[in-house]
Write an enzyme that holds these catalytic residues in place. Structure first.
Site, short mmCIF file in Angstrom:
data_model
loop_
_atom_site.label_atom_id
_atom_site.label_comp_id
_atom_site.label_asym_id
_atom_site.label_seq_id
_atom_site.Cartn_x
_atom_site.Cartn_y
_atom_site.Cartn_z
N ASP A 1 -16.93 18.69 26.03
CA ASP A 1 -17.71 17.96 25.03
C ASP A 1 -18.81 17.13 25.66
O ASP A 1 -18.65 16.59 26.76
CB ASP A 1 -16.81 17.00 24.24
CG ASP A 1 -15.89 17.72 23.27
OD1 ASP A 1 -16.06 18.93 23.09
OD2 ASP A 1 -15.02 17.05 22.71
N ARG A 2 -19.89 16.99 24.93
CA ARG A 2 -20.99 16.15 25.39
C ARG A 2 -20.51 14.74 25.73
O ARG A 2 -20.91 14.15 26.73
CB ARG A 2 -22.07 16.11 24.32
CG ARG A 2 -23.26 15.22 24.64
CD ARG A 2 -24.27 15.27 23.50
NE ARG A 2 -25.46 14.49 23.79
CZ ARG A 2 -26.53 14.42 23.00
NH1 ARG A 2 -26.55 15.10 21.85
NH2 ARG A 2 -27.57 13.69 23.33
#
Length: 237
Positions: free
Chosen positions: A59-60
């Site tokens: 995930d970012r």
């Protein structure tokens, strides 16, 4: 983040390379973030001067181990390991409240297209903390540091699973606790999601050797640990 930033390489051999990804950095271009111009893939490619292929997703907002392959054959074999669940991923997270000492979260998750997928997370609480941070009717706030191992690799699995058991990850949006996130932003000037991919173990797809990669905690996670007076034993690193 700037285009000339240097990624921290924490593992490299002839076939694979891993970096300690900072929170907020996308792995590669995405339609849901078309306003972003910096990506881990681009930065690492320019840094080492050769093509790289992301072996998995991160995930970012999540920091920690991000693994790339250095050629298409290695990439194909490494992705097969992830798909066959022949890798062991360990994360560290700071949650709202006192989580159970250990447990399993066996809770299916729905994809954007409506398809329901099985999802299993195992976790262990390493330490707990209580600080003088009033929240609602409570004069203090409680937190837990956990080690989590997702047995499946669903989108936002850990974020959604911990929210499901009512112990959301601090700094998570939209699955987290808005009140706690606001408190941390106002009190500590911190809005980083406190989820870190700390270790990755697998059998090398080319050489067959055992690989164990670890990623040190990054500054904002360490600052949160300091705020909560939490300490990580060597065997949990």
């Amino acid at each position: 983040m700037t285009a000339n930033m240097t990624l921290d390489v924490i593992y490299q051999d002839e076939y694979l390379i891993a970096v300690n990804k900072p929170p907020g950095l996308l792995v590669h271009r995405s339609l849901i973030a078309n306003d972003v111009s910096l990506f881990a893939l681009q930065l690492l490619r320019d840094q080492i001067g050769r093509p790289v292929y992301p072996a998995h997703r991160l995930d970012r907002k999540t920091s920690g181990i991000l693994l790339f392959s250095l050629d298409k054959t290695s990439d194909s074999k490494m992705q097969q390991l992830f798909a066959a669940r022949q890798t062991q991923k360990t994360y560290l997270a700071i949650l709202r409240g006192y989580s159970p000492e250990k447990g399993e979260i066996d809770y299916p998750l729905k994809k954007e297209n409506g398809t329901v997928q099985d999802a299993l997370t195992r976790f262990m609480t390493i330490a707990t903390a209580e600080i003088a941070l009033p929240a609602g009717k409570h004069q203090t706030s409680r937190y837990s540091l956990v080690k989590a191992r997702p047995e499946t690799g669903r989108m936002h699995q850990l974020r959604r699973h911990f929210a499901h058991i009512l112990h959301p990850i601090i700094g998570d949006r939209p699955h987290g606790c808005n009140k706690q996130n606001k408190l941390w932003k106002q009190t500590f000037n911190m809005d980083t999601m406190l989820l870190h991919a700390s270790s990755l173990c697998f059998k090398h797809p080319i050489t067959g050797s055992d690989v164990a990669i670890t990623a040190p905690l990054l500054p904002e996670f360490r600052r949160a640990m300091s705020i909560l007076d939490l300490h990580l034993r060597d065997d949990y690193r």
